[in-house]
Motif scaffolding. Structure first.
Motif, PDB file in Angstrom:
ATOM      1  N   SER A 122     -74.062  21.112 -74.697  1.00 47.58           N
ATOM      2  CA  SER A 122     -73.537  20.169 -73.619  1.00 47.58           C
ATOM      3  C   SER A 122     -73.229  18.843 -74.391  1.00 47.58           C
ATOM      4  N   SER A 123     -72.189  17.858 -74.058  1.00 48.30           N
ATOM      5  CA  SER A 123     -71.801  16.685 -74.680  1.00 48.30           C
ATOM      6  C   SER A 123     -72.308  15.601 -73.528  1.00 48.30           C
ATOM      7  N   GLN A 124     -72.204  15.720 -72.222  1.00 41.60           N
ATOM      8  CA  GLN A 124     -72.581  14.691 -71.505  1.00 41.60           C
ATOM      9  C   GLN A 124     -73.482  15.318 -70.322  1.00 41.60           C
ATOM     10  N   ASP A 144     -72.841   9.848 -71.231  1.00 40.64           N
ATOM     11  CA  ASP A 144     -72.816  10.385 -72.303  1.00 40.64           C
ATOM     12  C   ASP A 144     -74.088  10.630 -73.143  1.00 40.64           C
ATOM     13  N   ILE A 150     -77.155  15.837 -78.670  1.00 44.34           N
ATOM     14  CA  ILE A 150     -76.563  17.177 -79.119  1.00 44.34           C
ATOM     15  C   ILE A 150     -76.995  18.070 -80.078  1.00 44.34           C
ATOM     16  N   PHE A 170     -68.869  23.387 -77.943  1.00 48.62           N
ATOM     17  CA  PHE A 170     -68.958  22.492 -77.137  1.00 48.62           C
ATOM     18  C   PHE A 170     -68.122  22.628 -75.680  1.00 48.62           C
ATOM     19  N   PRO A 176     -66.230  17.000 -74.016  1.00 53.59           N
ATOM     20  CA  PRO A 176     -66.543  16.421 -75.139  1.00 53.59           C
ATOM     21  C   PRO A 176     -65.556  15.538 -75.767  1.00 53.59           C
ATOM     22  N   ASN A 179     -66.506  11.837 -75.065  1.00 55.60           N
ATOM     23  CA  ASN A 179     -67.528  11.449 -75.715  1.00 55.60           C
ATOM     24  C   ASN A 179     -67.392  11.396 -77.312  1.00 55.60           C
ATOM     25  N   GLN A 182     -69.614  10.474 -80.564  1.00 52.69           N
ATOM     26  CA  GLN A 182     -71.001  11.075 -80.706  1.00 52.69           C
ATOM     27  C   GLN A 182     -70.603  12.660 -81.088  1.00 52.69           C
ATOM     28  N   VAL A 183     -69.732  13.121 -80.348  1.00 53.56           N
ATOM     29  CA  VAL A 183     -69.457  14.495 -80.926  1.00 53.56           C
ATOM     30  C   VAL A 183     -68.782  14.649 -82.220  1.00 53.56           C
TER      31      VAL A 183
END
Length: 198
Positions: A122-124, A144, A150, A170, A176, A179, A182-183
């Motif tokens: 997950s990314s959020q 996020d 992550i 992702f 993703p 965000n 951060q990804v």
């Protein structure tokens, strides 16, 4: 929330109190403060990120008199694994994590008959897109995930996969590309020979 993402610098965010275990530059600072030789840090990285030992077990490769100083200088946990749900129909296992601000997120570990594994991360927390075909779309968007949150999914997923993790996708909770900063940092760490080296 706008769908377009603004490019941001790839400077890693400052660590909270201690140096993030996923940040090579921060680990170098922790190494110097603990008085550990570069070769010893290399052995520790291999034990933690490549052999997938737990943090306490990985400390055994460091000089005994330096372990405590290093352990107190770094921050290794950003998520708590609270539940594992194995599918009865395939070799997938849903992993439920809780963040430090009590948000719940999920990853899915998919293991092939060959033993090789993929991890869906997950990314959020939640998702703002509300796609009708996606179960996360029915959840409210909360925030996020950070790069450490992550990567925390990957570190724990790789350990559960017995070191056989080959792919990270992702495709978990969240979009993703919403965000992106951060990804991008997480992908760089996944590929880095100093971190997970996928």
């Amino acid at each position: 929330r706008q769908m377009a993402c603004r490019q941001s610098a790839l400077d890693y965010p400052p660590p909270m109190n201690r140096h993030s275990i996923h940040n090579p530059a921060a680990l170098e600072t922790a190494r110097r403060h603990a008085g550990i030789e570069p070769e010893a840090l290399r052995r520790w990285r291999a034990a933690f990120f490549r052999l997938h030992l737990g943090f306490e077990d990985s400390l055994a490769v460091l000089p005994a008199e330096r372990r405590a100083a290093f352990a107190t200088a770094v921050r290794e946990t950003f998520l708590s694994l609270t539940d594992r749900m194995a599918s009865e129909h395939d070799r997938a296992t849903k992993l439920a994590f809780v963040t430090e601000d009590n948000q719940v997120l999920e990853s899915v570990l998919m293991q092939a008959a060959s033993g090789r594994a993929s991890l869906c991360v997950s990314s959020q927390v939640g998702c703002p897109c509300m796609c009708s075909f996606c179960a996360t779309g029915s959840l409210p968007f909360v925030r996020d995930l950070t790069v450490d949150e992550i990567l925390g999914q990957v570190v724990q997923g790789a350990r559960l996969a017995g070191g056989q993790l080959r792919n990270v996708v992702f495709m978990g909770m969240g979009e993703p590309l919403l965000n992106l900063s951060q990804v991008r940092l997480a992908v760089a760490a996944l590929l880095s020979p100093h971190v997970l080296g996928l």
